[in-house]
Scaffold this motif. Sequence first.
Motif, PDB file in Angstrom:
ATOM      1  N   SER A 111       0.827  -1.194   0.000  1.00  0.00           N
ATOM      2  CA  SER A 111       0.000   0.000   0.000  1.00  0.00           C
ATOM      3  C   SER A 111       0.856   1.236   0.000  1.00  0.00           C
ATOM      4  CB  SER A 111      -0.929   0.024   1.206  1.00  0.00           C
ATOM      5  OG  SER A 111      -0.203   0.240   2.371  1.00  0.00           O
ATOM      6  N   ALA A 143      -7.242   8.692  -8.443  1.00  0.00           N
ATOM      7  CA  ALA A 143      -6.890   7.270  -8.477  1.00  0.00           C
ATOM      8  C   ALA A 143      -8.114   6.389  -8.470  1.00  0.00           C
ATOM      9  CB  ALA A 143      -5.995   6.928  -7.281  1.00  0.00           C
ATOM     10  N   GLU A 144      -9.226   6.905  -7.898  1.00  0.00           N
ATOM     11  CA  GLU A 144     -10.434   6.099  -7.822  1.00  0.00           C
ATOM     12  C   GLU A 144     -10.968   5.733  -9.199  1.00  0.00           C
ATOM     13  OE1 GLU A 144     -11.675   4.807  -5.146  1.00  0.00           O
ATOM     14  OE2 GLU A 144     -10.050   5.714  -4.012  1.00  0.00           O
ATOM     15  N   SER A 183      -6.832   1.952 -12.395  1.00  0.00           N
ATOM     16  CA  SER A 183      -5.462   1.950 -12.909  1.00  0.00           C
ATOM     17  C   SER A 183      -5.396   2.141 -14.409  1.00  0.00           C
ATOM     18  CB  SER A 183      -4.775   0.635 -12.535  1.00  0.00           C
ATOM     19  OG  SER A 183      -5.448  -0.445 -13.116  1.00  0.00           O
ATOM     20  N   THR A 231      -2.822   2.058  -9.575  1.00  0.00           N
ATOM     21  CA  THR A 231      -3.347   1.200  -8.521  1.00  0.00           C
ATOM     22  C   THR A 231      -2.842  -0.214  -8.740  1.00  0.00           C
ATOM     23  OG1 THR A 231      -5.349   2.547  -8.421  1.00  0.00           O
ATOM     24  CG2 THR A 231      -5.433   0.373  -7.389  1.00  0.00           C
ATOM     25  N   GLY A 243      -4.745  -2.880  -4.484  1.00  0.00           N
ATOM     26  CA  GLY A 243      -5.573  -1.698  -4.305  1.00  0.00           C
ATOM     27  C   GLY A 243      -4.834  -0.496  -3.768  1.00  0.00           C
ATOM     28  N   HIS A 244      -3.536  -0.545  -3.713  1.00  0.00           N
ATOM     29  CA  HIS A 244      -2.761   0.570  -3.195  1.00  0.00           C
ATOM     30  C   HIS A 244      -2.382   1.548  -4.309  1.00  0.00           C
ATOM     31  CE1 HIS A 244      -1.999  -2.772  -0.276  1.00  0.00           C
ATOM     32  NE2 HIS A 244      -2.484  -1.827   0.500  1.00  0.00           N
ATOM     33  N   LYS A 245      -2.389   2.788  -3.994  1.00  0.00           N
ATOM     34  CA  LYS A 245      -2.052   3.839  -4.935  1.00  0.00           C
ATOM     35  C   LYS A 245      -0.543   4.047  -4.930  1.00  0.00           C
ATOM     36  CE  LYS A 245      -6.491   4.157  -5.022  1.00  0.00           C
ATOM     37  NZ  LYS A 245      -7.238   3.437  -6.055  1.00  0.00           N
ATOM     38  N   TYR A 273       5.181  -1.424  -6.420  1.00  0.00           N
ATOM     39  CA  TYR A 273       3.988  -1.836  -7.171  1.00  0.00           C
ATOM     40  C   TYR A 273       3.925  -3.361  -7.206  1.00  0.00           C
ATOM     41  CZ  TYR A 273       0.413  -2.009 -10.804  1.00  0.00           C
ATOM     42  OH  TYR A 273      -0.743  -2.257 -11.504  1.00  0.00           O
TER      43      TYR A 273
END
Length: 335
Positions: free
Chosen positions: A31, A43-44, A47, A62, A66-68, A158
């Motif tokens: 994350s 980001a929502e 990706s 993303t 689910g981490h930005k 990532y």
Amino acid sequence: MIRSFQERRNKFGLLFIVLLALTMILGACGSKAADTQSSANKAEQGSASEGNTAGSKEKLMTDAMGHKVTIPANPQKVLASYLEDHLAAIGVKPVAQWSVANGIQEYLQTSLNGIPTISYDLPPEAVLSLSPDLIIIGSESQVQKGLYDQYNKIAPTYVLGDAVNKDWRQALLKIGEILNKSEEAKKAISDYDAKAKEAKEKISSAIGTKTAAILWLTQKNFYLVDQTVSSGSVLYGDLGIQPPNLVTDIPEKDRASWNPVTLEKLADLKADYIFLVNSDKGQGADDTLNSPIWKGIPAVKAGHVFEMSRTSSWLYSGVVANQLTIDDAVKSLVK
């Protein structure tokens, strides 16, 4: 590149453990929050849209967990352990390369020669010493117990995740997107598919519907390479070679990447050809391969065994590995 890593951890040698782990439970978790609420809101959107930022700018992506992750505009020191095949395919040299106690990915050394090594389990202190500016992880399982947070403090981290990493094409495309090398990744896949198609036609003309088995001999134990991984996916998938009875007879729910098979059971192998990855070469393999049972296998009696070195590409996966596997298959089967 699946089956439980822990069930096999105490059965096999270090190389087998690592290869099995990396093909059976590929993944990672992590994350990294966005630096600002504005970035987080963008980001929502997912990706896919995030990854379209121009290569000259940093971008927010993303990962599988689910981490930005803020990707640097032009990362120069990429650490992507056991993902180096993909880097080589798009012309990127990593800051370090994957290794185990008894070896590295020898087949990649044309691209990785001189690159320092790092242990397969990525000790945080070793990662820190490399000062990477971007870390790409293949498997969720590689960053459990707080490891992601440790890596992420060193550099943006990532995670590809199992769903992507088990398919080398998806993994290559995603890494190409991350590193602003999408066109290079697409071309590598296109070139590979063209090569595979040509080889498939040659092999089909040469052997028709004959079958071939891929066996791995390590520590005097045999394993059948499954249809879905490494050289199995190349031979049985891309090249259309028919798998033998001992492969197809394994119930799907019981299949592993490397399926153990006794020497006695191999007496029932109905394969016209055998590709043997001999990791015991010079380490006791002579006794195993000189046994009456082995010599009695029809493909062995017919002289249809093609031995591959433990340093070959046959236990790995990726566009570079698979191209080399195709070359070996054509050379062996097309006369």
